[in-house]
Write a protein that holds these residues in place. Structure first.
Motif, mmCIF file in Angstrom:
data_model
loop_
_atom_site.group_PDB
_atom_site.id
_atom_site.type_symbol
_atom_site.label_atom_id
_atom_site.label_comp_id
_atom_site.label_asym_id
_atom_site.label_seq_id
_atom_site.Cartn_x
_atom_site.Cartn_y
_atom_site.Cartn_z
ATOM 1 N N GLU A 141 33.901 43.370 39.428
ATOM 2 C CA GLU A 141 33.530 43.103 40.826
ATOM 3 C C GLU A 141 33.575 41.611 41.125
ATOM 4 O O GLU A 141 34.062 41.186 42.179
ATOM 5 C CB GLU A 141 32.137 43.658 41.097
ATOM 6 C CG GLU A 141 31.704 43.522 42.548
ATOM 7 C CD GLU A 141 30.327 44.118 42.797
ATOM 8 O OE1 GLU A 141 29.867 44.070 43.945
ATOM 9 O OE2 GLU A 141 29.721 44.641 41.829
ATOM 10 N N GLN A 142 33.089 40.824 40.169
ATOM 11 C CA GLN A 142 33.112 39.372 40.333
ATOM 12 C C GLN A 142 34.556 38.861 40.415
ATOM 13 O O GLN A 142 34.880 38.017 41.257
ATOM 14 C CB GLN A 142 32.384 38.732 39.140
ATOM 15 C CG GLN A 142 32.336 37.219 39.141
ATOM 16 C CD GLN A 142 31.723 36.680 37.848
ATOM 17 O OE1 GLN A 142 31.274 37.444 36.993
ATOM 18 N NE2 GLN A 142 31.705 35.365 37.718
ATOM 19 N N SER B 216 35.150 46.949 34.598
ATOM 20 C CA SER B 216 36.370 46.821 35.404
ATOM 21 C C SER B 216 36.855 48.183 35.877
ATOM 22 O O SER B 216 36.593 49.213 35.242
ATOM 23 C CB SER B 216 37.468 46.144 34.589
ATOM 24 O OG SER B 216 37.846 46.968 33.499
ATOM 25 N N ASP C 259 41.097 46.374 39.200
ATOM 26 C CA ASP C 259 40.852 45.056 38.616
ATOM 27 C C ASP C 259 41.908 44.741 37.550
ATOM 28 O O ASP C 259 42.372 43.605 37.432
ATOM 29 C CB ASP C 259 39.457 44.997 37.985
ATOM 30 C CG ASP C 259 38.361 45.220 39.000
ATOM 31 O OD1 ASP C 259 38.530 44.782 40.153
ATOM 32 O OD2 ASP C 259 37.342 45.847 38.651
ATOM 33 N N GLU D 199 34.464 53.757 39.452
ATOM 34 C CA GLU D 199 33.711 52.907 40.367
ATOM 35 C C GLU D 199 32.204 53.054 40.126
ATOM 36 O O GLU D 199 31.493 52.081 39.924
ATOM 37 C CB GLU D 199 34.046 53.264 41.827
ATOM 38 C CG GLU D 199 35.474 52.935 42.231
ATOM 39 C CD GLU D 199 35.750 51.441 42.220
ATOM 40 O OE1 GLU D 199 34.811 50.660 42.489
ATOM 41 O OE2 GLU D 199 36.894 51.056 41.926
ATOM 42 N N ARG E 137 37.312 40.517 41.343
ATOM 43 C CA ARG E 137 38.032 40.908 42.563
ATOM 44 C C ARG E 137 37.507 40.193 43.802
ATOM 45 O O ARG E 137 38.200 40.120 44.816
ATOM 46 C CB ARG E 137 38.010 42.424 42.728
ATOM 47 C CG ARG E 137 36.807 43.043 43.344
ATOM 48 C CD ARG E 137 36.977 44.534 43.484
ATOM 49 N NE ARG E 137 36.741 45.184 42.201
ATOM 50 C CZ ARG E 137 35.630 45.858 41.913
ATOM 51 N NH1 ARG E 137 34.673 45.982 42.828
ATOM 52 N NH2 ARG E 137 35.477 46.415 40.735
ATOM 53 N N ASN E 138 36.271 39.671 43.720
ATOM 54 C CA ASN E 138 35.703 38.953 44.860
ATOM 55 C C ASN E 138 36.065 37.472 44.882
ATOM 56 O O ASN E 138 35.709 36.767 45.828
ATOM 57 C CB ASN E 138 34.178 39.110 44.879
ATOM 58 C CG ASN E 138 33.757 40.518 45.258
ATOM 59 O OD1 ASN E 138 34.495 41.226 45.950
ATOM 60 N ND2 ASN E 138 32.592 40.946 44.802
#
Length: 632
Positions: free
Chosen positions: A320-321, A343, A347, A163, A323-324
């Motif tokens: 992040e993009q 990732s 992800d 993370e 998963r959002n």
């Protein structure tokens, strides 16, 4: 009473022949054979069914490090603030910066440096990234990595996680009693935490907007050259007592010590392997923890991305993009994504789940413990044999022994070969069954007698199910399999090409054998028993010749590659030998009569006509919907 028993025996035999009980044997044989051969190609199959499933794969989600690349990291570029410097000694920096860098490398690491007695060079252990940084420090800079361990006490360790993409230590110098925080990790993450940076002279400068943009461009340029950019940062703790008591590492107002670029070159042959997958209509998606620029550079180098393409957010995304995205957005964009950077294991799992929801057959490579959920969720989990953890291997279906993407493509080829061999046997088996059933049914209805006795039918069933299965199950996969589209999840097992071949051969056999049944005695001037023997012998020989047709369901040259399969040739010879023994020497058992050379020639000639018939029907184009039999 005898006629009733004959009818019952014939009925039971027809039921036995009608059921393709040789199919499980053929499937098991081809899976077991392929499993054994795949070991020589650096793939250990843990679950037999995975061989066949791999042949249907439509998407491969692959790691970068160690799979597409050599996993041999090396420091090739060094930056101090906004200036580049030599990679090797002498490093032109101030003593205080050198000592901070030595502390960060020596204390903030999971690797180790050990020099055995009488050894010319030290042994360095750890992850590829840690080994590369330690090797650079020890071999290129001449640092004594054990010195910080002797002069400092480590108060707290923040281990690397997927993370944060960084690791840190809270340490105290014994001589000064000063507490410091050291961070090391993804350059763009570290830069966000820094307010100052060191220059060569050892002085500190503030990171204003212009300097931050300049350093960000340095990081992007390094990533564009497919370098993994690692940053080192440091700060002296303000509230020493609180920091020491709670083991809390400062994450703001840090001072950037320097940047290093690590190169992990692509494996030889990876680009060719990726091209093979693209030609086989299999999508390749690279999932990596590197930043977007490094991920793009490696993907272009490997052939996953084209440098001339317009690489937008639909092609390359960050974890992040991804998963959002809303579920609807994710399902809309999932097919276009080819690279996912920065990732996390979650992800990767989300990617697999989304692809499966779209109906894709997904293969996933992984080596870490965190990859276990994705490996289990995938249709085919491929773990790495060298770098892979035991948890990853236990969660996978196939272990890639050399950690090479080229071996993944080899597994794909073998999987398609397994599926193709199963189809070959089904086509061959159903031709036998259809012909035998129609001949006996028509003859029984019209004359009350069956030309093929119970023993003869069981003999055909035995040699065709066992020897036929063994012959067709041991065909090695051909290169043309990698030019076709994958079968997919919902495609029927019996294709229209198979039905075309099957019906043509079965129809030919039925017409010929029924002609022999009703006109054989007058044509050859023989008695009933010899006529029945001619029918039995011709029927078996037709299956032997049709076995060659079954080798190639679409190709017109049925002898292509035959010399490479000695087992097939051997089984055909054994089958012919057993048939000669059955006809010539087991007359009472098989209810046959000896045939002369002319009659044998007629039987062989009729059977051999299946070859030109098979060649001719392959010129007939097939179109329209598939027949929905034996759905997968």
């Amino acid at each position: 009473m005898n006629s009733v028993m004959d009818i019952v025996a014939a009925a039971v035999t027809i039921i036995v022949v009608a059921i393709p009980e040789g199919l499980p044997l053929a499937v098991t044989l081809t899976l077991a054979y392929s499993m054994k051969r795949m070991m020589a190609d650096h793939a250990m199959v843990r679950k037999l069914s995975a061989c066949e499933t791999m042949g249907s794969a439509t998407t491969i989600c692959t790691d970068k490090t160690g799979t597409l690349t050599l996993n041999e990291m090396k420091v090739t570029e060094v930056w101090l603030g906004t200036e580049t410097t030599e990679v090797s000694f002498p490093l032109e920096i101030a003593r205080n910066v050198y000592e901070l860098l030595q502390e960060d490398i020596g204390l903030n690491t999971t690797g180790d440096v050990y020099k055995p007695d009488f050894a010319s060079s030290p042994e360095i252990s750890g992850s590829p990234t840690e080994k590369a940084i330690l090797s650079w420090a020890v071999l290129d800079l001449g640092m004594n990595i054990n010195e910080p361990k002797e002069n400092c006490d480590v108060l707290h360790v923040e281990t690397f996680n997927s993370e944060k993409k960084m690791s840190g230590v809270l340490m105290m110098r014994k001589s000064q009693k000063a507490i410091h925080t050291h961070w090391k990790g993804a350059a763009e993450r570290i830069l966000d935490m820094c307010s100052h940076y060191y220059v060569r002279s050892g002085a500190m400068k503030a990171v204003d907007d212009a300097e931050r943009l300049h350093i960000s461009m340095i990081i992007k340029n390094m990533a564009a050259k497919s370098l993994r950019c690692i940053a080192f940062a440091h700060t002296e703790v303000a509230d020493k007592n609180e920091q020491a008591a709670h083991g809390k590492l400062e994450e703001s107002e840090l001072t950037l010590i320097g940047l290093v670029g690590l190169k992990d070159p692509c494996r030889p042959g990876v680009k060719t392997a990726v091209e093979s997958c693209i030609n086989a209509s299999v999508n390749i998606k690279m999932i990596t923890g590197d930043n977007v620029h490094t991920a793009k550079a490696i993907a272009i180098e490997c052939g996953i991305l084209n440098a001339n393409e317009d690489l937008n957010d639909e092609t390359v995304v960050e974890g992040e993009q991804f998963r959002n995205y809303s579920p609807e957005e994710r399902m809309e964009k999932i097919d276009k994504i080819r690279v996912m950077a920065r990732s996390s294991p979650f992800d990767k799992l989300l990617m697999v789940q989304s692809l499966k929801q779209k109906g894709q057959v997904v293969a996933v490579t992984g080596d870490g413990t965190n990859d276990a959920p994705a490996l289990k969720e995938a249709d085919i989990g491929l773990s790495m044999g060298i770098q892979g953890t035991e948890v990853a291997k236990e969660s996978s279906d196939i272990v890639i022994l050399d950690d090479n993407f080229t071996s993944v493509v080899t597994v794909l080829k073998w999987g398609r070969g397994v599926y193709n061999n199963i189809q070959k046997f089904i086509q061959f088996q159903l031709t036998v069954n259809v012909a035998a059933l129609v001949i006996n049914f028509v003859a029984a209805v019209s004359s009350g007698e069956v030309p093929l006795t119970a023993v003869q039918l069981l003999w055909v069933n035995l040699i065709m199910d066992t020897l036929g299965a063994l012959a067709l199950a041991t065909e090695r996969p051909s290169s043309d399999l990698m030019t076709k589209k994958p079968v997919g999840r919902s495609e029927p097992l019996i294709t229209k090409n198979m039905w075309r071949n099957l019906i043509s051969q079965a129809l030919y056999q039925v017409v010929i054998l029924l002609t022999l049944q009703f006109k054989g005695k007058s044509i050859f001037s023989v008695d009933e028993k010899v006529k029945d023997t001619l029918i039995f012998n011709t029927f078996v020989l037709c299956q032997i010749f049709n076995e060659f047709n079954a080798r190639k369901m679409e190709e017109k040259n049925i002898f292509k590659g035959l010399h490479k399969n000695r087992l097939f040739i051997g089984i055909v010879m054994i089958t012919i030998t057993l048939q000669v023994v059955m006809v010539e020497f087991l007359k009472r058992f098989a209810n046959t009569e000896r045939l002369n050379w002319g009659q044998w020639g007629v039987c062989v000639g009729i059977a051999a006509l299946s070859w030109p018939i098979g060649w001719l029907v392959k010129w007939i184009p097939v179109s329209g919907k598939q027949f929905i039999f034996f759905p997968k």
